[in-house]
Design an enzyme around this catalytic site. Structure first.
Site, PDB file in Angstrom:
ATOM      1  N   LYS A   1      43.545  -3.360  23.755  1.00 41.51           N
ATOM      2  CA  LYS A   1      44.512  -3.356  24.817  1.00 41.51           C
ATOM      3  C   LYS A   1      45.633  -3.992  24.668  1.00 41.51           C
ATOM      4  CE  LYS A   1      41.184  -4.928  27.476  1.00 41.51           C
ATOM      5  NZ  LYS A   1      40.118  -4.895  26.468  1.00 41.51           N
ATOM      6  N   THR A   2      45.619  -5.277  24.027  1.00 39.41           N
ATOM      7  CA  THR A   2      46.787  -5.940  23.629  1.00 39.41           C
ATOM      8  C   THR A   2      47.816  -5.344  22.911  1.00 39.41           C
ATOM      9  OG1 THR A   2      45.743  -8.111  24.402  1.00 39.41           O
ATOM     10  CG2 THR A   2      47.870  -8.298  23.219  1.00 39.41           C
TER      11      THR A   2
ATOM     12  N   ASP B   1      47.462  -9.390  31.365  1.00 36.87           N
ATOM     13  CA  ASP B   1      46.231  -9.151  30.603  1.00 36.87           C
ATOM     14  C   ASP B   1      45.340  -9.643  31.557  1.00 36.87           C
ATOM     15  OD1 ASP B   1      44.138  -8.850  28.748  1.00 36.87           O
ATOM     16  OD2 ASP B   1      44.721 -10.524  27.695  1.00 36.87           O
TER      17      ASP B   1
ATOM     18  N   THR C   1      39.011  -5.935  31.557  1.00 34.59           N
ATOM     19  CA  THR C   1      37.692  -5.513  31.132  1.00 34.59           C
ATOM     20  C   THR C   1      36.738  -5.155  32.291  1.00 34.59           C
ATOM     21  OG1 THR C   1      37.096  -8.062  31.555  1.00 34.59           O
ATOM     22  CG2 THR C   1      37.635  -7.290  29.180  1.00 34.59           C
TER      23      THR C   1
ATOM     24  N   ARG D   1      38.260  -5.987  16.516  1.00 36.58           N
ATOM     25  CA  ARG D   1      38.415  -7.109  16.615  1.00 36.58           C
ATOM     26  C   ARG D   1      37.266  -7.930  15.417  1.00 36.58           C
ATOM     27  NH1 ARG D   1      39.414  -9.637  21.592  1.00 36.58           N
ATOM     28  NH2 ARG D   1      41.798  -9.861  20.945  1.00 36.58           N
TER      29      ARG D   1
HETATM   30  P1  ADP Z   1      41.948  -6.507  23.420  1.00 37.04           P
HETATM   31  O1  ADP Z   1      43.444  -6.839  23.872  1.00 37.04           O
HETATM   32  O2  ADP Z   1      41.556  -5.325  23.987  1.00 37.04           O
HETATM   33  O3  ADP Z   1      41.186  -7.760  23.493  1.00 37.04           O
HETATM   34  P2  ADP Z   1      43.402  -6.472  20.831  1.00 37.04           P
HETATM   35  O4  ADP Z   1      44.529  -5.775  20.983  1.00 37.04           O
HETATM   36  O5  ADP Z   1      43.672  -7.950  20.947  1.00 37.04           O
HETATM   37  O6  ADP Z   1      42.233  -6.412  21.655  1.00 37.04           O
HETATM   38  O7  ADP Z   1      42.870  -6.357  19.313  1.00 37.04           O
HETATM   39  C1  ADP Z   1      42.035  -7.282  18.657  1.00 37.04           C
HETATM   40  C2  ADP Z   1      42.254  -7.223  17.052  1.00 37.04           C
HETATM   41  O8  ADP Z   1      41.738  -5.857  16.671  1.00 37.04           O
HETATM   42  C3  ADP Z   1      43.628  -7.112  16.558  1.00 37.04           C
HETATM   43  O9  ADP Z   1      43.717  -7.737  15.601  1.00 37.04           O
HETATM   44  C4  ADP Z   1      44.111  -5.596  16.587  1.00 37.04           C
HETATM   45  O10 ADP Z   1      45.054  -5.496  15.626  1.00 37.04           O
HETATM   46  C5  ADP Z   1      42.837  -5.008  16.267  1.00 37.04           C
HETATM   47  N1  ADP Z   1      42.697  -3.658  16.542  1.00 37.04           N
HETATM   48  C6  ADP Z   1      42.510  -3.295  17.754  1.00 37.04           C
HETATM   49  N2  ADP Z   1      42.365  -1.972  17.916  1.00 37.04           N
HETATM   50  C7  ADP Z   1      42.822  -1.559  16.524  1.00 37.04           C
HETATM   51  C8  ADP Z   1      43.034  -0.172  16.273  1.00 37.04           C
HETATM   52  N3  ADP Z   1      42.860   0.822  17.041  1.00 37.04           N
HETATM   53  N4  ADP Z   1      43.469   0.044  14.799  1.00 37.04           N
HETATM   54  C9  ADP Z   1      43.417  -0.967  14.251  1.00 37.04           C
HETATM   55  N5  ADP Z   1      43.463  -2.272  14.498  1.00 37.04           N
HETATM   56  C10 ADP Z   1      42.912  -2.660  15.830  1.00 37.04           C
END
Ligand code: ADP
Length: 336
Positions: free
Chosen positions: A67-68, A112, A161, A220
């Site tokens: 998401k981030t 977030d 979430t 992650r």
């Molecule tokens: P969230 O905000 O949903 O908790 P993040 O965007 O912070 O998740 O992602 C967590 C990690 O996973 C980051 O290091 C990101 O680079 C990696 N990641 C997430 N989705 C992908 C994707 N589709 N392709 C490659 N890396 C991803």
């Protein structure tokens, strides 16, 4: 759960820094979530052609699914600056007013955990999202007046979430809601492959597959397991190409089971099967039994157990499936 190697939440500052280096920068580099990517691309292209900020976007799904990353990509692809904030940081309408009034035209505002924002701020956000305007209250009691303040047009990207906790008026104000799904193993293999290249880890397809299968459908976790495997390989094998035995030994050391469940997942499953005889049992009762917040069990543990078919949701509560008994190596009772 924060110290578990397979926790989908970020663990510490170091991890956040490494994640920064591993984040894809564009929609083209973003792996999986094809549908959402296509939808976002259209939204961004249309806004670009009309030279206006894109519609507000809500990204919903369990932690660690990107998401981030997507919020950053939206800003990057639209060549707009990005402002990051979070629901817990916005505890008063004034906190939000300060952020909104300092946005520059076209800026992307990422909030977030938007479901954790204060109610008073939520109401301010409705007007801001719809009319790019807020009303600031000055004074108290009978002498209080509201002063309207125009805002620069912006794109809000909210992440949650728990989309079920968002009030309808807020949900309705997003032009587009993306529900992120857990990743398939082959997609996680691509994530591991890409990250291994960035981190300079020499990893064959079998090794990649093993990490991907144990990553709980979550990029992650895939990235984190890769780093633990890299460490193991360095310490125990002197670096160089990682062997399959190396991958398995590293993951065993960190208590990751064959299908990637962590301690909390297993504790929940175990309580459901043994203590509550397979259910149905209410979520909060289950959470108390494992000493965890109901919110964590609902947003982190349950979605994955349901997705891989170990837990079912019924109107009367959560139930264990036959596969849950099999995973715990217990006989499946009659009638399950
Ligand atoms: P969230 O905000 O949903 O908790 P993040 O965007 O912070 O998740 O992602 C967590 C990690 O996973 C980051 O290091 C990101 O680079 C990696 N990641 C997430 N989705 C992908 C994707 N589709 N392709 C490659 N890396 C991803």
């Amino acid at each position: 759960m924060a110290d578990d190697v397979v926790s989908p939440e970020p663990q510490d500052e170091t991890e956040l820094a490494v994640e920064g280096a591993l984040r894809p920068q564009s929609l083209g580099e973003f792996i999986g979530q094809h549908k959402v990517r296509g939808q976002l691309q259209l939204l961004l292209d249309a806004a670009g052609m009309q030279d206006r900020p894109a519609d507000h976007i809500l990204l919903a799904g369990p932690p660690g699914l990107g998401k981030t990353t997507l919020a950053m990509i939206v800003a990057h692809e639209a060549s707009r600056p990005l402002r990051m904030s979070s629901g817990p940081a916005i505890q008063h309408a004034g906190d939000l007013a300060a952020v909104l009034s300092s946005l520059t035209p076209g800026e992307v505002l990422f909030i977030d955990e938007i479901h954790r924002m204060a109610r008073s701020a939520e109401e301010m956000l409705y007007l801001a999202m719809e009319d790019f305007r807020i009303d600031i209250m000055v004074g108290k009691g009978a002498g209080a007046t509201s002063i309207p303040l125009d805002l620069a047009p912006f794109t809000l990207v909210g992440a949650t979430t728990r989309s079920g906790l968002l009030p309808n008026p807020l949900r309705d104000r997003f032009g587009f809601t993306a529900h992120l799904e857990f990743y398939e193993t082959d997609e996680l293999e691509s994530v591991v492959d890409r990250s291994a290249a960035v981190l300079g880890v020499d990893l064959g397809p079998e090794q990649r597959g093993e990490i991907a299968r144990r990553s709980r459908g979550t990029p992650r976790i895939a990235n984190r397991l890769l780093r633990r495997v890299r460490d193991w390989n360095l310490v125990h094998a002197g670096g160089g190409a990682v062997t399959l035995e190396g991958v398995r030994a590293a993951l065993e050391l960190y208590d990751v089971d064959a299908i990637g469940l962590d301690r909390l997942d297993r504790a929940v499953l175990d309580a459901l099967v043994r203590r509550f005889r397979g259910g149905p049992v209410g979520l909060s009762t289950l959470a108390v039994a494992v000493g965890e917040e109901a919110d964590t069990v609902e947003s982190v543990v349950e979605p994955y157990l349901v997705r891989i078919g170990l837990m079912g949701r019924t109107p009367r509560g959560r139930v264990a499936t036959p596969d849950a008994y099999e995973h715990l190596e217990l006989p499946v009772p009659e009638g399950v």
